[in-house]
Design an enzyme around this catalytic site. Structure first.
Site, PDB file in Angstrom:
ATOM      1  CG  ASP A   1       6.529 -14.360  -2.221  1.00 59.47           C
ATOM      2  OD1 ASP A   1       6.702 -14.182  -3.439  1.00 59.47           O
ATOM      3  OD2 ASP A   1       5.569 -13.876  -1.595  1.00 59.47           O
TER       4      ASP A   1
ATOM      5  CG  HIS B   1       3.614 -14.342  -4.851  1.00 63.76           C
ATOM      6  ND1 HIS B   1       4.491 -13.312  -4.655  1.00 63.76           N
ATOM      7  CD2 HIS B   1       2.420 -13.761  -5.107  1.00 63.76           C
ATOM      8  CE1 HIS B   1       3.855 -12.137  -4.775  1.00 63.76           C
ATOM      9  NE2 HIS B   1       2.593 -12.392  -5.060  1.00 63.76           N
TER      10      HIS B   1
ATOM     11  CD  GLU C   1       0.603  -9.142  -5.662  1.00 60.52           C
ATOM     12  OE1 GLU C   1       0.584  -7.917  -5.744  1.00 60.52           O
ATOM     13  OE2 GLU C   1       1.469  -9.767  -5.009  1.00 60.52           O
TER      14      GLU C   1
ATOM     15  CG  ASP D   1       4.667  -3.470   3.432  1.00 62.56           C
ATOM     16  OD1 ASP D   1       3.508  -3.303   3.855  1.00 62.56           O
ATOM     17  OD2 ASP D   1       4.916  -3.766   2.249  1.00 62.56           O
TER      18      ASP D   1
HETATM   19  C1  ACM Z   1      -0.458  -9.333  -1.103  1.00 61.48           C
HETATM   20  O1  ACM Z   1      -0.123  -8.249  -0.584  1.00 61.48           O
HETATM   21  N1  ACM Z   1      -0.029  -9.655  -2.312  1.00 61.48           N
HETATM   22  C2  ACM Z   1      -1.309 -10.268  -0.395  1.00 61.48           C
END
Ligand code: ACM
Length: 628
Positions: free
Chosen positions: A204, A278, A345, A438
């Protein structure tokens, strides 16, 4: 006649008392079918374990099982290849013709007072039967030192098999690096509850965590960032000349070791290399990978979206060469048929700004950046196919058109999954509102800092199969532990358990066996197992959560809830700690009078506190009302 009636009466009383002495069973996930028998099997030092036909796989599983039992019992159970009358035995047998267990992970477990018989079509089923047997033992079995306990296993007949073949957990090892040792412990924890896929989010913007021999810079540079503490997204950017000392990565030998370790526990590791967005850690290592071409540092957790270019350049053949080599090494390391390519994203800001990218789109007749993303993913699917692998990606890969054989992991709710299934594609359901581990699991005032809310009950009460889709296209589901705000092993466990207990039942148990009241009753026994096994877990479901409203922006009302039913909530507004002599919360929102500057609340069960005391200032309460 009278005599007969009396006998019947006495007999019923007797059997009632036998029944009432039976230990309540707490197996998670709940087995497909369970019938209780009479009596129990007493495990002692003379019990033998039989690996039928001296099968090597069964012997290995028998050794695994004795390894689980020996620290707490002190027994070194003998492994034999056949049963002996007069000696109590736990017999393991492979039997391909068992029809009731439906899948290769199913098993049949029959426990009587002198014999335990566990049979399955495949070793995976035996492994899961042994996990069930472990949960049928007193929780003290989990301690690593000898315990003075009678090792009683209730007589049962269990026929068990999973609802879904894909029962995953995601661990984000990029935002914070988790060691190989921790990953193995996490696999052990998953295997207890019959999860079978560990999705490792390996790359990431904040770290590249796997050695790639063709591109050593990915770990020389990409695995390290400047150390920061505090609140994620507010960290300071690296200062000029500051050393990037925080991070780590897995060598290819580490990966092989983890894959093998997991495999022995019926867990497959699904690797994720997140592209084309990412990708800042890769770009920090090889700046030519972005269309912008700037030299950026690996992000330490500071704001950078749409400021720094974290997207790969889809117009550059060198990028596809990079992907070919990276995914070639990944394909060699991970035997699982799928590779996760991320796809989520991906900001389009920099593609829009880049003349090279825009020229490429014109030349190729690509009309939008979404189509360009789709072009990129389709090329990646071709690369994966050449390496004998199947592509899975987040639901953004639907944008601009799905790659022909892609599987979709639906995270922005279930709608992406529904859309993909309608197009005939396979789907794994991971909707953030039900599975993002999370998120807060209790009141933010008593929980570690994060965002949004996912309570235990919300995890439990959802169905991965939406209406109107072909159920066979839903491969299963997964709980996702993102780790932006989760820097340590103990914290990772705390966020995972018990919400993953709930998910294990969602993914494994037949729908009619998923009963929230029953699940709640099993929790305390499971907590005992987890505690004895040294696994950190959260009791937030027993804590009070406060929501507030303000009438006419003035009169303040607080509503108090717990996730667990049948608790009694007590509260104070005089800044003292509440107990069961304080005001009882009766379900109606409490008005907080003017001048009162603190609300405290706690939940009780059976006249003892069940959770933590919640303390909220008037300021907090008012803020919550404003943010409604
Ligand atoms: C994600 O939570 N961006 C897969």
């Amino acid at each position: 006649m009278k005599h007969y009636l009396l006998c019947t009466f006495l007999f019923s009383l007797l059997s009632l008392s036998v029944v009432s002495q039976q230990r309540t069973l707490s197996i998670v996930p709940e087995p497909a079918e369970l019938i209780r028998g009479k009596g129990s099997f007493l495990l002692d030092a003379k019990t033998i374990i039989v690996a039928e036909n001296n099968d090597a796989g069964l012997r290995h599983l028998a050794e695994t099982f004795t390894g689980w039992l020996s620290p707490a019992t002190g027994f070194q159970l003998k492994i034999a290849d056949h049963a002996v009358t007069s000696v109590k035995s736990i017999e393991l047998s492979l039997n391909a013709s068992i029809k009731d267990i439906k899948t290769e992970e199913g098993y049949l477990l029959e426990i009587s007072s002198n014999r335990i018989h566990l049979s399955a079509a495949k070793p995976a089923g035996i492994f899961y039967g042994l996990q069930t047997l472990r949960q049928l033992l007193p929780p003290a079995i989990e301690y690593q030192s000898k315990q003075a306990v009678v090792w009683e296993i209730p007589a049962v007949k269990i026929t068990d098999y999973p609802r879904f073949g894909w029962r995953g957990l995601l661990l984000d090892v990029s935002r914070h690096f988790f060691t190989k040792e921790f990953v193995k412990k996490y696999v052990d924890e998953m295997a207890r509850y019959k999860f079978n896929i560990l999705h490792l989010h390996l790359t990431d913007d904040q770290g590249w965590r796997i050695q790639i021999k063709s591109f050593p810079g990915l770990t020389e540079t990409g695995a390290w960032r400047v150390p920061r503490t505090g609140r994620w997204w507010t960290y300071e950017q690296p200062k000029p000349g500051e050393a990037a000392t925080y991070g780590g990565f897995y060598t290819q030998d580490d990966i092989r070791e983890m894959v093998q370790y997991a495999r022995e526990r019926n867990v497959a590791i699904l690797p994720e290399i997140d592209v084309p967005g990412h990708s800042l850690a890769a770009i920090a290592s090889y700046p030519y990978l972005s269309a912008t071409g700037y030299l950026y540092p690996v992000n330490p957790g500071s704001k950078f979206y749409n400021i720094e270019d974290n997207t790969l350049n889809p117009a550059d053949e060198r990028v596809y060469d990079f992907l070919d080599k990276v995914f070639g090494e990944i394909a060699q390391l991970f035997p699982y048929p799928y590779i996760h390519i991320g796809g989520d994203e991906c900001t389009k800001t920099f593609w829009k700004k880049s003349a090279v990218v825009q020229d490429f789109m014109k030349k190729e007749g690509i009309k939008s950046e979404h189509e360009l993303q789709s072009y990129f993913i389709k090329r990646l699917e071709t690369i994966l196919k050449q390496k004998g692998k199947k592509l899975i990606g987040w639901d953004e890969i639907l944008e601009g058109g799905l790659a022909p054989d892609a599987t979709v992991m639906s995270w922005r709710g279930m709608s992406g999954g529904v859309e993909a299934a309608k197009q005939g594609h396979n789907v794994v359901m991971t909707p953030a509102d039900n599975v993002y581990l999370d998120l807060y699991q209790g009141d933010p005032a008593t929980e570690p800092d994060t965002y949004s809310m996912l309570r235990l009950k919300t995890c439990y009460q959802w169905d991965p199969v939406p209406r109107d889709v072909k159920p066979s296209l839903i491969l299963g589901g997964q709980g996702n532990l993102w780790t932006e705000s989760v820097p340590t092993d103990r914290h990772a466990e705390y966020m995972t358990w018990p919400r993953a207990l709930a998910l294990s039942e969602v993914f494994w148990s037949p729908v009619q066996k998923q009963q929230w009241p029953d699940f709640q009753n099993k929790l305390e026994a499971q907590f005992h197992h987890l505690r004895a096994a040294g696994i950190n877990y959260s009791r937030a479901a027993y804590d009070v959560l406060a929501t507030t409203t303000a009438k006419d922006n003035k009169q303040l009302f607080a509503e108090l809830t717990t996730d667990i039913d049948s608790l009694t909530i007590y509260y104070t507004i005089d800044n003292t700690n509440p107990d069961n002599f304080s005001n009882e919360y009766k379900g109606q929102p409490i008005q907080i009078p003017e001048g009162i500057y603190q609300l405290r609340a706690v939940a009780y069960k059976d006249n003892a506190p069940a959770g933590n005391i919640l303390i909220l200032s008037r300021e907090d309460l008012e803020k919550r009302a404003r943010h409604k």
